[in-house]
Design a protein around this motif. Sequence first.
Motif, mmCIF file in Angstrom:
data_model
loop_
_atom_site.group_PDB
_atom_site.id
_atom_site.type_symbol
_atom_site.label_atom_id
_atom_site.label_comp_id
_atom_site.label_asym_id
_atom_site.label_seq_id
_atom_site.Cartn_x
_atom_site.Cartn_y
_atom_site.Cartn_z
ATOM 1 N N ALA A 274 0.831 -1.209 0.000
ATOM 2 C CA ALA A 274 0.000 0.000 0.000
ATOM 3 C C ALA A 274 0.865 1.258 0.000
ATOM 4 O O ALA A 274 0.599 2.225 -0.742
ATOM 5 C CB ALA A 274 -0.933 -0.024 1.214
ATOM 6 N N VAL A 275 1.913 1.234 0.849
ATOM 7 C CA VAL A 275 2.800 2.400 0.897
ATOM 8 C C VAL A 275 3.499 2.599 -0.448
ATOM 9 O O VAL A 275 3.673 3.730 -0.935
ATOM 10 C CB VAL A 275 3.807 2.245 2.047
ATOM 11 C CG1 VAL A 275 4.870 3.334 1.973
ATOM 12 C CG2 VAL A 275 3.097 2.285 3.385
ATOM 13 N N SER A 276 3.912 1.488 -1.067
ATOM 14 C CA SER A 276 4.583 1.598 -2.369
ATOM 15 C C SER A 276 3.656 2.209 -3.422
ATOM 16 O O SER A 276 4.069 3.090 -4.196
ATOM 17 C CB SER A 276 5.050 0.210 -2.823
ATOM 18 O OG SER A 276 5.968 -0.340 -1.908
ATOM 19 N N LEU A 277 2.414 1.737 -3.443
ATOM 20 C CA LEU A 277 1.474 2.280 -4.430
ATOM 21 C C LEU A 277 1.165 3.755 -4.159
ATOM 22 O O LEU A 277 1.063 4.563 -5.100
ATOM 23 C CB LEU A 277 0.183 1.460 -4.409
ATOM 24 C CG LEU A 277 0.319 0.005 -4.879
ATOM 25 C CD1 LEU A 277 -1.010 -0.728 -4.712
ATOM 26 C CD2 LEU A 277 0.774 -0.043 -6.330
ATOM 27 N N ILE A 278 0.999 4.098 -2.869
ATOM 28 C CA ILE A 278 0.731 5.509 -2.538
ATOM 29 C C ILE A 278 1.918 6.377 -2.909
ATOM 30 O O ILE A 278 1.771 7.480 -3.485
ATOM 31 C CB ILE A 278 0.386 5.644 -1.044
ATOM 32 C CG1 ILE A 278 -0.957 4.962 -0.747
ATOM 33 C CG2 ILE A 278 0.335 7.107 -0.636
ATOM 34 C CD1 ILE A 278 -1.296 4.900 0.724
ATOM 35 N N ILE A 279 3.122 5.882 -2.598
ATOM 36 C CA ILE A 279 4.330 6.660 -2.966
ATOM 37 C C ILE A 279 4.420 6.818 -4.474
ATOM 38 O O ILE A 279 4.755 7.897 -4.992
ATOM 39 C CB ILE A 279 5.575 5.963 -2.395
ATOM 40 C CG1 ILE A 279 5.624 6.114 -0.880
ATOM 41 C CG2 ILE A 279 6.842 6.532 -3.028
ATOM 42 C CD1 ILE A 279 6.773 5.368 -0.221
#
Length: 513
Positions: free
Chosen positions: A99-104
């Motif tokens: 999730a963090v990777s996609l948001i970043i």
Amino acid sequence: MQSDERKRLPPTTSHLLALAACGLAVSICLPLRDVLEPTNIAMLLLVTIVFIAARLGRSPAILASFVTVAAFNFFFVPPHVSFLVSDVQYLVTFAVMLAVSLIISHLTTRLQASASEALARERRSHALYALAKALAGAISIDQVVERVGAFVREQADGDARLFLTDTAQALHEFPHPGAPLGLDESIAVRAVFQSDAGDGSCCIASPNGRDMMFPLAGATHRHGVLFVRAGACSQPDLLLPMLDGVASLAAIALERLHFVEIAEASRLETEAERLRSSILSSISHDIRTPLTVLFGQADSLTLAGSHLTDEERDAARAIRDQAGRLNKMVDNLLDMARLQAGQVRLRKEWQAIDEVVGASIRMLDDALREHPVKVTLPPELPLVAVDAVLMERVFCNLIENAAKYSPAGAPIAVNVVGNADGLVIEVCDRGPGFPPGSLPRLFELFERGAAESPIAGVGLGLAICRAIVEAHGGQIGASNPADGGACVRFTLPSGGEPPRIEPELADPAGVGS
């Protein structure tokens, strides 16, 4: 520049580079597997996602997000080199990491896109500023067209054409017509030109690309339409605001050139008028003295009686008449020169207009020998404050012109109407009327209704009338009535409250009889 490089890369190449960056990150982190905690390894892999999103775009960054999560599970979570998980809590770590990777990825690409858009706007602003400076120095319409066309080619990768109005407000391509427009395009150009104030721009799709039209609206009127043909791959949402600004700058430049042309024409006309007045004044004074002597000598010869033969007496009379006519022309020239120089001071007195008209008719006794004059005066006309001598000159010029251009026996009508503001006076004849194209220029200096007219005159009578009427605060104009003939109409303001005339008291004793 980075965004431009990213856009030039094929999708396959971008995704392969993203995979290579993930492999490089994993290879760098593998020696650190026994030194760093798995959470720190995850942070290093997230840095890779940020780099890929910033350099390669959103789609490669999303691919890299899934690849790094899988690699983190395979290489860094026990048991190593296996997708099995020894602790169920790592599933939460994988979900959060993904999730963090996609948001970043999303935020980084949006930030990159915003930065690229800001740079593009800055470049367009600098280009528009340079165009404004270039158009401010343009000294001809050709330069405006050339600079607008160069700007559109460089900034919008399109072709610009300017359709400008002529004196009849008809649209023509300037400076020379190019390929003819299609029917839909011609209708759209005309609609944009005739649209109301506000946003009159138009954008239509055509087989050759996308056509955009913008009105060239100045402060006084519309000068034409800017027609831009952009490529089929162009984005109208981005081009429309910039091209609308280009149209505004072009309209301002055309408006400035229009006013410069008007000011230059006015300056030349003023200088020519001043020179002409100086020449007329000097020549008229020099001619008047010999004319007076010539008229006096010829008049003396006609009164010589028996000392001359009939032929000599007729010749002396002809010399006297022609000298008198020439002397009248010189008087008109002098009067016009004085009126234009502002040297004539009005000696206004309260006058009854019927007396002024009557005195003028009596002065024209010879000219009106074959023309009955009908004067229409309503009862109880108010007095007007006028210079009686100058106003007689106005009536003499108008009535004499009516007599000269009317056939023998045709009546001349002088109509006077009073209203709350003053008097409205008309002098009408039954002649051929004024030439239709000459009405706007009739009251200019040396302007005659018919340039090649056999009737004697130099075109000063109506100009003198206008100068005198305007000096009194009135207005004058000419027209051709529907029933034939010509009519000159002028107004005279009342000039204030006229004096009251007290009635004479009766003398019951008969003392005054």
